[in-house]
Motif scaffolding. Structure first.
Motif, PDB file in Angstrom:
ATOM      1  N   ALA A 162       0.921  -1.174   0.223  1.00  0.00           N
ATOM      2  CA  ALA A 162      -0.198   0.065   0.176  1.00  0.00           C
ATOM      3  C   ALA A 162       0.921   1.264   0.006  1.00  0.00           C
ATOM      4  CB  ALA A 162      -0.880   0.224   1.288  1.00  0.00           C
ATOM      5  N   LEU A 163       0.271   2.389  -0.935  1.00  0.00           N
ATOM      6  CA  LEU A 163       1.073   3.623  -0.759  1.00  0.00           C
ATOM      7  C   LEU A 163       0.671   4.470   0.468  1.00  0.00           C
ATOM      8  CD1 LEU A 163       1.453   5.056  -4.487  1.00  0.00           C
ATOM      9  CD2 LEU A 163       3.288   4.913  -2.622  1.00  0.00           C
ATOM     10  N   ILE A 164       1.310   4.641   1.276  1.00  0.00           N
ATOM     11  CA  ILE A 164       1.221   5.607   2.386  1.00  0.00           C
ATOM     12  C   ILE A 164       1.685   6.890   2.387  1.00  0.00           C
ATOM     13  CG2 ILE A 164       0.749   3.507   3.976  1.00  0.00           C
ATOM     14  CD1 ILE A 164       3.530   4.187   5.186  1.00  0.00           C
ATOM     15  N   ASP A 165       1.014   7.999   3.132  1.00  0.00           N
ATOM     16  CA  ASP A 165       1.745   9.245   2.889  1.00  0.00           C
ATOM     17  C   ASP A 165       2.539   9.527   4.080  1.00  0.00           C
ATOM     18  OD1 ASP A 165      -0.252  10.065   1.058  1.00  0.00           O
ATOM     19  OD2 ASP A 165      -1.813  10.739   2.279  1.00  0.00           O
ATOM     20  N   LEU A 166       3.635  10.220   3.778  1.00  0.00           N
ATOM     21  CA  LEU A 166       4.697  10.362   4.845  1.00  0.00           C
ATOM     22  C   LEU A 166       4.388  11.761   5.250  1.00  0.00           C
ATOM     23  CD1 LEU A 166       7.580   9.407   2.744  1.00  0.00           C
ATOM     24  CD2 LEU A 166       6.937   8.239   4.966  1.00  0.00           C
ATOM     25  N   PRO A 167       4.404  11.992   6.826  1.00  0.00           N
ATOM     26  CA  PRO A 167       4.186  13.074   7.445  1.00  0.00           C
ATOM     27  C   PRO A 167       5.153  14.255   7.104  1.00  0.00           C
ATOM     28  CG  PRO A 167       4.668  11.525   9.001  1.00  0.00           C
ATOM     29  CD  PRO A 167       4.475  10.966   7.541  1.00  0.00           C
ATOM     30  N   GLN A 168       4.787  15.334   6.682  1.00  0.00           N
ATOM     31  CA  GLN A 168       5.838  16.491   6.429  1.00  0.00           C
ATOM     32  C   GLN A 168       6.377  17.092   7.648  1.00  0.00           C
ATOM     33  OE1 GLN A 168       6.187  16.156   3.136  1.00  0.00           O
ATOM     34  NE2 GLN A 168       7.678  17.754   2.367  1.00  0.00           N
ATOM     35  N   ARG A 169       7.769  17.343   7.743  1.00  0.00           N
ATOM     36  CA  ARG A 169       8.242  17.717   9.016  1.00  0.00           C
ATOM     37  C   ARG A 169       9.547  18.712   8.515  1.00  0.00           C
ATOM     38  NH1 ARG A 169      12.661  15.618  10.757  1.00  0.00           N
ATOM     39  NH2 ARG A 169      13.164  13.301  10.395  1.00  0.00           N
ATOM     40  N   ASP A 170       9.763  19.512   9.259  1.00  0.00           N
ATOM     41  CA  ASP A 170      11.113  20.250   9.289  1.00  0.00           C
ATOM     42  C   ASP A 170      12.242  19.545   9.435  1.00  0.00           C
ATOM     43  OD1 ASP A 170       9.408  22.515   8.634  1.00  0.00           O
ATOM     44  OD2 ASP A 170       9.463  23.247  10.607  1.00  0.00           O
ATOM     45  N   LEU A 171      13.439  19.863   9.051  1.00  0.00           N
ATOM     46  CA  LEU A 171      14.716  18.926   9.193  1.00  0.00           C
ATOM     47  C   LEU A 171      15.271  19.522  10.723  1.00  0.00           C
ATOM     48  CD1 LEU A 171      16.455  19.842   5.991  1.00  0.00           C
ATOM     49  CD2 LEU A 171      14.978  17.839   6.630  1.00  0.00           C
ATOM     50  N   ALA A 172      15.521  18.386  11.123  1.00  0.00           N
ATOM     51  CA  ALA A 172      16.422  18.499  12.415  1.00  0.00           C
ATOM     52  C   ALA A 172      17.816  19.286  12.050  1.00  0.00           C
ATOM     53  CB  ALA A 172      16.379  17.481  13.396  1.00  0.00           C
ATOM     54  N   GLU A 173      18.608  19.490  13.216  1.00  0.00           N
ATOM     55  CA  GLU A 173      20.162  19.848  12.836  1.00  0.00           C
ATOM     56  C   GLU A 173      20.723  18.529  12.441  1.00  0.00           C
ATOM     57  OE1 GLU A 173      21.626  22.666  12.713  1.00  0.00           O
ATOM     58  OE2 GLU A 173      23.616  21.890  12.302  1.00  0.00           O
ATOM     59  N   GLY A 174      21.619  18.505  11.048  1.00  0.00           N
ATOM     60  CA  GLY A 174      22.268  17.559  10.838  1.00  0.00           C
ATOM     61  C   GLY A 174      21.478  16.578   9.752  1.00  0.00           C
ATOM     62  N   GLU A 175      20.226  16.969   9.408  1.00  0.00           N
ATOM     63  CA  GLU A 175      19.541  16.139   8.476  1.00  0.00           C
ATOM     64  C   GLU A 175      19.408  16.789   7.229  1.00  0.00           C
ATOM     65  OE1 GLU A 175      16.207  13.974  11.157  1.00  0.00           O
ATOM     66  OE2 GLU A 175      15.492  15.954  10.214  1.00  0.00           O
ATOM     67  N   VAL A 176      19.034  15.933   6.210  1.00  0.00           N
ATOM     68  CA  VAL A 176      19.102  16.391   4.759  1.00  0.00           C
ATOM     69  C   VAL A 176      17.551  15.888   4.273  1.00  0.00           C
ATOM     70  CG1 VAL A 176      21.297  16.500   4.135  1.00  0.00           C
ATOM     71  CG2 VAL A 176      20.275  14.656   3.831  1.00  0.00           C
ATOM     72  N   ARG A 177      17.155  16.604   3.264  1.00  0.00           N
ATOM     73  CA  ARG A 177      15.978  16.079   2.516  1.00  0.00           C
ATOM     74  C   ARG A 177      16.286  15.900   1.276  1.00  0.00           C
ATOM     75  NH1 ARG A 177      10.793  17.387   4.526  1.00  0.00           N
ATOM     76  NH2 ARG A 177      11.622  19.262   5.386  1.00  0.00           N
ATOM     77  N   ILE A 178      15.794  14.853   0.592  1.00  0.00           N
ATOM     78  CA  ILE A 178      16.557  14.233  -0.600  1.00  0.00           C
ATOM     79  C   ILE A 178      15.036  14.053  -1.660  1.00  0.00           C
ATOM     80  CG2 ILE A 178      17.595  12.415  -1.885  1.00  0.00           C
ATOM     81  CD1 ILE A 178      19.119  12.064   1.085  1.00  0.00           C
ATOM     82  N   ALA A 179      14.922  14.458  -2.658  1.00  0.00           N
ATOM     83  CA  ALA A 179      14.168  14.134  -3.922  1.00  0.00           C
ATOM     84  C   ALA A 179      14.689  12.746  -4.315  1.00  0.00           C
ATOM     85  CB  ALA A 179      13.806  15.262  -4.693  1.00  0.00           C
ATOM     86  N   ASN A 180      14.076  11.724  -4.431  1.00  0.00           N
ATOM     87  CA  ASN A 180      14.639  10.439  -5.079  1.00  0.00           C
ATOM     88  C   ASN A 180      14.264  10.545  -6.354  1.00  0.00           C
ATOM     89  OD1 ASN A 180      15.484   9.425  -2.761  1.00  0.00           O
ATOM     90  ND2 ASN A 180      13.703   8.243  -2.250  1.00  0.00           N
ATOM     91  N   GLN A 181      15.445  10.044  -7.279  1.00  0.00           N
ATOM     92  CA  GLN A 181      15.126  10.007  -8.653  1.00  0.00           C
ATOM     93  C   GLN A 181      15.016   8.514  -9.110  1.00  0.00           C
ATOM     94  OE1 GLN A 181      18.012  12.722  -8.813  1.00  0.00           O
ATOM     95  NE2 GLN A 181      16.321  14.198  -8.554  1.00  0.00           N
ATOM     96  N   TRP A 182      15.832   7.510  -8.358  1.00  0.00           N
ATOM     97  CA  TRP A 182      15.937   6.210  -8.841  1.00  0.00           C
ATOM     98  C   TRP A 182      15.794   5.352  -7.605  1.00  0.00           C
ATOM     99  CZ3 TRP A 182      15.978   5.185 -13.970  1.00  0.00           C
ATOM    100  CH2 TRP A 182      16.604   6.165 -14.558  1.00  0.00           C
ATOM    101  N   LEU A 183      14.929   4.271  -7.870  1.00  0.00           N
ATOM    102  CA  LEU A 183      14.664   3.415  -6.650  1.00  0.00           C
ATOM    103  C   LEU A 183      14.982   1.967  -7.121  1.00  0.00           C
ATOM    104  CD1 LEU A 183      11.140   4.776  -5.575  1.00  0.00           C
ATOM    105  CD2 LEU A 183      13.611   5.122  -4.629  1.00  0.00           C
ATOM    106  N   SER A 184      15.685   1.307  -6.297  1.00  0.00           N
ATOM    107  CA  SER A 184      16.002  -0.066  -6.435  1.00  0.00           C
ATOM    108  C   SER A 184      14.886  -1.175  -6.003  1.00  0.00           C
ATOM    109  CB  SER A 184      17.351  -0.250  -5.986  1.00  0.00           C
ATOM    110  OG  SER A 184      17.875  -1.644  -6.399  1.00  0.00           O
TER     111      SER A 184
END
Lengths: 329, 329
Positions: free
Chosen positions: B21-43
Motif C-alpha cells: 500500500a502507498l502511504i503518506d509520509l508526514p511532512q516535517r521540518d529538518l532537524a540539525e544534521g538532517e537532509v531532505r532528498i528528492a529520490n530519482q531512482w529506486l532499486s
C-alpha cells in the motif's frame, strides 16, 4: 587355495548376494621384492559402494570378475623383500581375500601404537584419519564450537565425537536406536538424537541444539544435512565426508533449508581423506597422545569368516554395525 | 505530499498487489544534521523478498505499515548538514518512497566515476559489488577457469560475466529466452544456455561445458545448482549469492548430484555482499579501470513512476528484467 571376493555385475540400488562371488586365486611363487601375507582382518567401508558403479570417481571402479580391494591387516608368511620377514604384522590394500601377494612398496608395517592390530583399519586408520582431518582441517572445529555429527555410532562418526570432545567442543551425535545412542553418549557426546525414533531429525536437532551448530560432520546426507542447514549458525562449516543416504538410492536429495546458507554464510566442503595422507604424522601423534590419556574408546562389529564378507558390507547400509565393521578371516 | 510503499501483510509464496500500500509520509521540518532528498531512482532487488518474511535473517524484516527500505539515488533539496548542499547527488537506503529525510550519517555522495547516477544502484553499486566479491573472493575465480553463472542477464549475473571475462575466464551464462541470451552473449560470454528452451539445464550445461566447470556463481538454486554439481571439476568453488528459485516457494530443492561434492572436493559457500563493504575501494578501483577500458556494458529495465514499484519488484521473479531493474520516480 587362497580365495577372494569379486563383483559379478554392477548393482543398481542396494547390492545383494548375487552381485558377489568367491573366486580362487591362482597360487604362484614370489618374485623378487614381493611378500606373501595371510590376512587376519578385512575392512568393509561405505565408500566401497561407489567403486561398484562404473563411473569416474576418486577411486576407479572395481573390475568385474577380478578380486575386489580394500584395507586389510595380516601377517607376512613368506618374503623376498629386505623390508619384511615372516611374522611381521602389516597393513595393505589387497583386502576382500584371505591371502595377498604384493610388492613391498604396497605393504606397510603397522604404526607403533599400543593398540590391537585391527584398530588400524578403524579408529587408528583410514576412518580415524577421515574423522581427524575432516573435523579439524575441513570443518576447522575449535574449542567452544557446537559440533553435530551424523552416523555417530559408525567408525568415522564415533571418532569424530571423541576428537571433538578432546578439543573442547560441545558435541551432538545422531545414531539409530537406543543401544547405539547410549554408546555414543558413553563416548562423551553431550546429546544424542535417535533418528529412528520417529521424530524428524530437524525437530530433534532443534531441541538439543538450542544455540545452533557451528560445525556439521556429514556421513549421511538427506534429512540430516537439511537439519544441519536449518540449525546452522553464522559461518558454520560443513565437512561432507559421506552420504550413505544416497549411495544406494536414485532418489534426489530434498533440502528445505538450503537457502539458509546465504544469510548464514555457511560453507559446505566435500573431502576425501587421501588428500591428507602426507600429514598422517599429525594424526598419529595426536591420536597416540589421546590413547595414552585413555580418551579414545572404540567398538568393533566383527563378522567371522571370509565367506560372510558381503553380509558385513551390506550391514553398513542397514545399521548393522556399532563402531567399525570388520571381517575376521 | 511525499509517499512511500509499505507492506500491509506478509505474503506466502509470490507477493501480489494486495500486500503493498502507498502511504503518506508526514511532512516535517529538518532537524540539525538532517537532509531532505528528492529520490530519482529506486532499486528493487530479489533479496527484498526475504525481508517480507517475519524471520530472523541478515537484514530485519520489513515492518508492516511502515515505509519499506532499499537502495535509492536522489538530489538534496534542503540541508541542515555541513556535508551536503541542495543540488548534491546522493545515495542512501531510504528507498520505496519519493522523498527521504535522513541524518547525514545515512547519506553518501555518489562515487566519482563517470557513469549515469542510476548505475550506482546496479553495476557500480550493491549488485556489482556482489558480483565482484562473490566471483573473485568467495569463488576465487582465476584466469583459465570455466565459470558458470546463472541468471546471467540479471543485474548481478551480467556483471559476473563481464568481470570473469576481464579476468581471463571461460564464461558460460544461463538466461531465459532468446533475447536475454543474445544480450549475455554480447557481454562476452563464451556460451549461453536458454533455461526456457525445454532442455534440462543439466543437459544443456553438459553440452557447452565439455571440460566441466571450476566456478559456479549461483543466483538461482534448484536445477541450476544441480547442473553445476553434475559438471563440477575437482576442487570447484560455488559462490551462493541467491536462490531466486526458492524465495517464493515452499517446495524443497531436489538435488540429484549432491554427492559429487565429496569425490570432487567441491566447496559451496554462501555469502552476503555486506561482508565486503570495508573493501569497497578495491571494487571501485577495478571497476573504474574497466569502465575506462570500455569493458563494462550495462542495461537497465526501467519502470516509470513510484505507483508502479510493486510491479517492478514482482517482475524480478517472472524474468521481467534484462540487467538492473529500476524505478524512475
Amino acid at each position: 587355495m587362497a580365495r577372494a571376493w569379486s563383483l559379478t555385475s554392477r548393482p543398481e540400488g542396494l547390492p545383494s548376494d548375487e552381485h558377489f562371488a568367491l573366486i580362487d586365486l591362482p597360487q604362484r611363487d614370489l618374485a623378487e621384492g614381493e611378500v606373501r601375507i595371510a590376512n587376519q582382518w578385512l575392512s568393509v567401508d561405505p565408500y566401497m559402494r561407489g567403486r561398484m558403479n562404473d563411473v569416474k570417481s576418486y577411486t576407479p571402479p572395481f573390475a568385474l570378475g577380478k578380486p575386489m580391494e580394500g584395507g586389510a591387516i595380516g601377517t607376512v608368511t613368506e618374503s623376498r623383500s629386505e623390508r619384511f620377514k615372516p611374522g611381521d604384522a602389516v597393513q595393505h590394500f589387497a583386502g576382500w581375500r584371505d591371502e595377498a601377494v604384493l610388492p613391498e612398496s604396497q605393504v606397510q608395517p603397522l604404526p607403533e601404537l599400543d593398540v590391537d592390530p585391527q584398530a588400524f583399519l578403524g579408529q587408528l586408520g583410514m576412518p580415524g584419519m577421515t574423522a581427524y582431518f575432516g573435523l579439524l582441517e575441513v570443518a576447522q572445529a575449535k574449542e567452544g564450537d557446537t559440533v553435530f555429527v551424523s552416523a555417530a555410532a559408525g567408525a568415522v562418526g564415533s571418532t569424530v565425537v571423541q576428537i571433538a570432545k578432546a578439543k573442547g567442543c560441545h558435541v551432538i551425535g545422531s545414531a539409530g536406536g537406543a543401544e547405539k545412542c547410549a554408546w555414543v553418549q558413553s563416548l562423551g557426546a553431550d546429546a544424542v538424537i535417535d533418528y529412528k525414533s520417529g521424530t524428524p531429525v530437524v525437530k530433534a536437532l532443534g531441541e538439543v541444539a538450542r544455540n545452533g551448530i557451528d560445525v556439521y560432520f556429514d556421513n549421511v546426507g538427506g534429512d540430516h544435512l537439511d537439519a544441519a542447514l536449518a540449525h546452522a549458525n553464522l559461518r558454520a562449516r560443513f565437512a561432507i565426508c559421506g552420504m550413505i543416504d544416497v549411495y544406494n538410492s536414485s532418489k534426489p536429495t530434498e533440502l528445505r533449508y538450503l537457502a539458509r546458507l546465504i544469510g548464514n554464510r555457511i560453507r559446505i566442503q566435500g573431502f576425501i581423506v587421501s588428500d591428507f595422507t602426507d600429514r598422517a604424522a599429525d594424526f598419529y601423534r595426536d591420536m597416540g597422545g589421546w590413547l595414552k590419556e585413555d580418551r579414545l574408546k572404540r567398538h568393533e562389529t566383527v563378522i567371522d569368516g571370509l565367506d560372510h564378507m558381503p553380509e558385513a558390507f551390506l550391514g553398513l547400509f542397514s545399521g548393522g554395525n556399532t563402531g567399525k565393521m570388520l571381517v575376521k578371516v
